[in-house]
Enzyme design. Structure first.
Site, PDB file in Angstrom:
ATOM      1  CG  ASP A   1     -15.905  -1.137 -10.566  1.00 12.87           C
ATOM      2  OD1 ASP A   1     -14.966  -1.839 -11.006  1.00 12.87           O
ATOM      3  OD2 ASP A   1     -16.391  -0.190 -11.198  1.00 12.87           O
TER       4      ASP A   1
ATOM      5  CB  SER B   1     -21.623   5.455 -16.263  1.00 10.54           C
ATOM      6  OG  SER B   1     -20.690   4.920 -15.356  1.00 10.54           O
TER       7      SER B   1
ATOM      8  CG  ASP C   1     -22.782   8.628  -7.841  1.00 11.88           C
ATOM      9  OD1 ASP C   1     -23.237   9.691  -8.333  1.00 11.88           O
ATOM     10  OD2 ASP C   1     -22.980   7.513  -8.338  1.00 11.88           O
TER      11      ASP C   1
HETATM   12  N1  ARG Z   1     -17.121  -3.014 -17.211  1.00  9.94           N
HETATM   13  C1  ARG Z   1     -15.845  -2.528 -16.848  1.00  9.94           C
HETATM   14  C2  ARG Z   1     -15.250  -3.385 -15.772  1.00  9.94           C
HETATM   15  O1  ARG Z   1     -15.961  -4.098 -15.142  1.00  9.94           O
HETATM   16  C3  ARG Z   1     -15.829  -1.068 -16.518  1.00  9.94           C
HETATM   17  C4  ARG Z   1     -16.406  -0.693 -15.206  1.00  9.94           C
HETATM   18  C5  ARG Z   1     -16.328   0.771 -15.072  1.00  9.94           C
HETATM   19  N2  ARG Z   1     -16.832   1.205 -13.835  1.00  9.94           N
HETATM   20  C6  ARG Z   1     -17.672   2.212 -13.717  1.00  9.94           C
HETATM   21  N3  ARG Z   1     -18.016   2.543 -12.516  1.00  9.94           N
HETATM   22  N4  ARG Z   1     -18.161   2.869 -14.755  1.00  9.94           N
HETATM   23  O2  ARG Z   1     -14.083  -3.394 -15.550  1.00  9.94           O
END
Ligand code: ARG
Length: 399
Positions: A123, A174, A14
């Site tokens: 994120d 992922s 990505d």
């Molecule tokens: N759900 C978790 C969080 O919000 C993990 C996020 C992981 N990020 C990812 N791009 N897979 O902290």
């Protein structure tokens, strides 16, 4: 002259596509910036890939020790567990990444920063709140959110523009990894009723595979910081990695959470966080041993608020500073040793010692060395029961 933009570059498909997209579709000069928080990436291969995608300068920031010391340890001391179980591994790395993006932007005179987070996750919120808190003047670009590129679209884009893609096996999940934990989502896990397949896990053993015998683990803490594992002094990052490896062998630290995201979505998330789970259990025990009851009770509230604010992206905030001050006050006494036993996915504290332990053998013993004044307890009960007695009397009259 083209405007410069600093992209948080993971090395994956990505963000490699984003280098090209930001260069050719958005017209920026792209500075790819990789911040290593413990996912053991090959710096040279990563830099080569960023360059092949069109990034001219490439910055590789070694931030493992900083992540351990300045982000994992405060979260450990806070006993930060979102919704009671998730040690916030991914959430903790975002403010650190944001901080370095801002520093690199300043160094190169960039006017913007970019990240590859989607519009559905937490994120994006964490990156952008941290950047706004540190550098309100920097523009934030989130091409992934704008163009909504899924995996197939990214692969097609890479093929079309000759972008080199990492030669790793295509994972059905992922994944986000760092020292503090590994998060796994997507694929068959999107059915909350579906039991996680073993191939989702990489750091922890399942019941059949975990070590057949229980193992004892000794941890030493100094002023709230873990310093020794089984008598060996280790740096913060090395210590976390060591505990992770030992606890992972015993299958400790697997978490399956129906999680509430900031954007209002409930999602199924798996985590492996063996070190975080073990260290928090040990630290909690030692802190309780050295704190008064009222402090320990209030700490529960602080822990929950602290976890929520990290989850919500408010690392750089007044509330975190204030809660940190409370936690630091307690850490002055969190010195000592904790012994734990690990076996088949479980961790149990089996012993602790501290020069600040608020345990007085003479007060708690039932043997002949007992120094507690038993008669004084009668007075306590008499006073504590005064309102109860009055209430009972009046209740009869109400009937
Ligand atoms: N759900 C978790 C969080 O919000 C993990 C996020 C992981 N990020 C990812 N791009 N897979 O902290």
């Amino acid at each position: 002259m083209k405007e410069k933009i600093v992209l948080a570059y993971s090395g994956g498909l990505d963000t490699s596509v984003l280098v090209h997209l930001l260069t050719h579709k958005h017209g920026y000069e792209v500075i790819a910036c990789h911040i290593d928080v413990g996912e053991a990436k090959d710096a040279e291969a990563l830099t080569a890939r960023a360059k092949s995608a069109g990034a001219i300068p490439c910055e590789f920031v070694h931030a493992r020790e900083e992540f351990a010391e300045a982000f994992c340890f405060p979260a450990l001391q806070a006993h930060a567990l979102y919704q009671g179980v998730y040690p916030l591994s991914a959430a903790l790395s975002r403010p650190l990444i944001a901080k370095h993006l801002v520093e690199v932007a300043r160094k190169h005179g960039a006017t913007a920063v970019a990240h590859g987070a989607t519009g559905k996750g937490n994120d994006q919120v964490r990156f952008e709140l941290a950047i706004k808190a540190l550098a309100p003047d920097l523009r934030v670009v989130a091409p992934q959110r704008e163009h909504n590129l899924n995996r197939d679209a990214c692969l097609a884009y890479a093929a079309e523009h000759g972008i080199e893609v990492a030669a790793t096996r295509r994972s059905p999940y992922s994944i986000d990894e760092n020292l503090w934990g590994r998060s796994i989502e997507g694929g068959v896990l999107e059915d909350p009723a579906h039991e996680p397949p073993e191939d989702a896990f990489a750091w922890t053993k399942g019941f059949g595979e975990a070590a057949p015998e229980p193992e004892r683990l000794h941890l030493r803490f100094e002023k709230g910081r873990p310093t020794h594992v089984n008598g060996e002094a280790l740096s913060p990052a090395a210590l976390i990695a060591r505990v992770s490896e030992i606890a992972g062998r015993h299958g400790v630290g697997r978490i399956d959470l129906m999680e509430d995201r900031v954007v209002g979505i409930k999602s199924r998330e798996l985590y492996e966080a063996p070190a975080a789970v073990v260290l928090i259990a040990a630290h909690k025990d030692l802190e309780r041993f050295t704190s008064l009851r009222q402090t320990s009770e209030f700490k529960e509230i602080v822990s929950q608020r602290y976890a929520n604010l990290i989850y919500d992206g408010l690392w750089f905030s007044q509330l975190r500073d204030a809660l940190e001050a409370f936690n630091q006050e307690l850490q002055q006494r969190v010195t000592g040793e904790v012994t734990l036993k690990l076996f088949q996915g479980t961790v149990r504290v089996v012993g602790r010692s501290s020069p600040f332990g608020l345990y007085d053998h003479a007060l708690s013993t039932y043997d002949e060395r007992d120094a507690f004044d038993h008669r004084a307890a009668a007075g306590l009960i008499e006073l504590q029961s005064l309102p109860l007695q009055l209430f009972a009397k009046l209740s009869k009259e109400v009937e």
